[in-house]
Design a protein around this motif. Structure first.
Motif, PDB file in Angstrom:
ATOM      1  N   CYS A 153       1.176  -0.995   0.357  1.00 56.14           N
ATOM      2  CA  CYS A 153       0.139  -0.096  -0.263  1.00 56.14           C
ATOM      3  C   CYS A 153       1.153   1.327  -0.274  1.00 56.14           C
ATOM      4  O   CYS A 153       0.746   2.327  -0.908  1.00 56.14           O
ATOM      5  N   LEU A 154       2.073   0.906   1.151  1.00 49.87           N
ATOM      6  CA  LEU A 154       3.459   2.830   0.886  1.00 49.87           C
ATOM      7  C   LEU A 154       3.752   2.477  -0.302  1.00 49.87           C
ATOM      8  O   LEU A 154       3.465   4.188  -0.711  1.00 49.87           O
ATOM      9  N   THR A 155       3.702   1.675  -1.237  1.00 51.67           N
ATOM     10  CA  THR A 155       4.392   2.109  -2.653  1.00 51.67           C
ATOM     11  C   THR A 155       3.541   2.817  -3.445  1.00 51.67           C
ATOM     12  O   THR A 155       4.130   3.362  -4.268  1.00 51.67           O
ATOM     13  N   GLY A 156       2.659   2.878  -3.681  1.00 52.40           N
ATOM     14  CA  GLY A 156       1.108   3.237  -4.118  1.00 52.40           C
ATOM     15  C   GLY A 156       1.297   4.202  -3.910  1.00 52.40           C
ATOM     16  O   GLY A 156       1.450   5.164  -4.634  1.00 52.40           O
ATOM     17  N   CYS A 157       0.869   4.703  -2.977  1.00 50.58           N
ATOM     18  CA  CYS A 157       0.636   5.602  -2.269  1.00 50.58           C
ATOM     19  C   CYS A 157       2.041   6.235  -2.152  1.00 50.58           C
ATOM     20  O   CYS A 157       1.552   7.891  -2.304  1.00 50.58           O
ATOM     21  N   ALA A 158       3.200   6.380  -1.720  1.00 50.03           N
ATOM     22  CA  ALA A 158       4.215   7.343  -1.806  1.00 50.03           C
ATOM     23  C   ALA A 158       4.423   7.443  -3.528  1.00 50.03           C
ATOM     24  O   ALA A 158       4.373   8.438  -3.358  1.00 50.03           O
ATOM     25  N   VAL A 159       4.073   7.068  -4.289  1.00 52.31           N
ATOM     26  CA  VAL A 159       4.532   7.064  -5.586  1.00 52.31           C
ATOM     27  C   VAL A 159       3.013   8.305  -6.464  1.00 52.31           C
ATOM     28  O   VAL A 159       3.469   9.503  -6.341  1.00 52.31           O
ATOM     29  N   GLY A 160       2.620   7.839  -5.646  1.00 49.44           N
ATOM     30  CA  GLY A 160       1.380   9.026  -6.462  1.00 49.44           C
ATOM     31  C   GLY A 160       1.476  10.830  -4.906  1.00 49.44           C
ATOM     32  O   GLY A 160       1.075  11.418  -5.312  1.00 49.44           O
TER      33      GLY A 160
END
Length: 152
Positions: free
Chosen positions: A22-29
């Motif tokens: 989840c953090l990966t997608g959130c961080a990218v966005g």
């Protein structure tokens, strides 16, 4: 209780993996949104709306593409992504953006300033620590990221 499904507690390893996903997608966005809004000198509210919107978009899309590869239809994959990630992304974004909003000068800091990056990355770290037990609790009840595991 008759007719009710009982779920066993999730392991911390499973919760950490779900939260990192989840953090990966959130961080990218989130990073993309903050960089775009800051570079274009948008106001704080516009920048945060963009960052949060992109965090949800990227967070959902990472799960969506993974479950589409398992053979689900687009409609079914969207339902799985929404069920798997909505609470996790919402908690992560609430914590992260709360930290950014409450850190004096963070929203006014430029892209070349340490305050901009340290607040953004520090917010992710705190959000990870707070979101992991939420994900553990949800997975242990067959909710959240647990719905994705059926399609791996």
């Amino acid at each position: 209780m008759t007719g009710m499904t009982q779920h066993h507690g999730a392991s911390w390893t499973t919760a950490v993996r779900a939260t990192l996903h989840c953090l990966t997608g959130c961080a990218v966005g989130e990073i993309l949104g903050m960089v775009i809004g800051t570079a274009l000198a948008w106001g704080n509210v516009s920048t945060m709306i963009l960052a949060i919107s992109l965090a949800f978009l990227f967070g959902y899309s990472f799960t969506l593409f993974a479950v589409l590869r398992s053979g689900l239809s687009l409609r079914a994959a969207i339902k799985v992504a929404l069920a798997a990630d909505t609470v996790s992304i919402a908690v992560m974004e609430l914590v992260d953006n709360g930290i950014i909003a409450l850190t004096p000068g963070a929203m006014e800091a430029g892209l070349s300033e340490g305050l901009f990056w340290s607040t953004l990355l520090g917010g992710f770290a705190v959000a990870f620590v707070i979101t992991t037990p939420v994900n553990k609790w949800m997975i242990g009840r067959g909710k959240g990221h647990a719905v994705v595991h059926a399609h791996h």
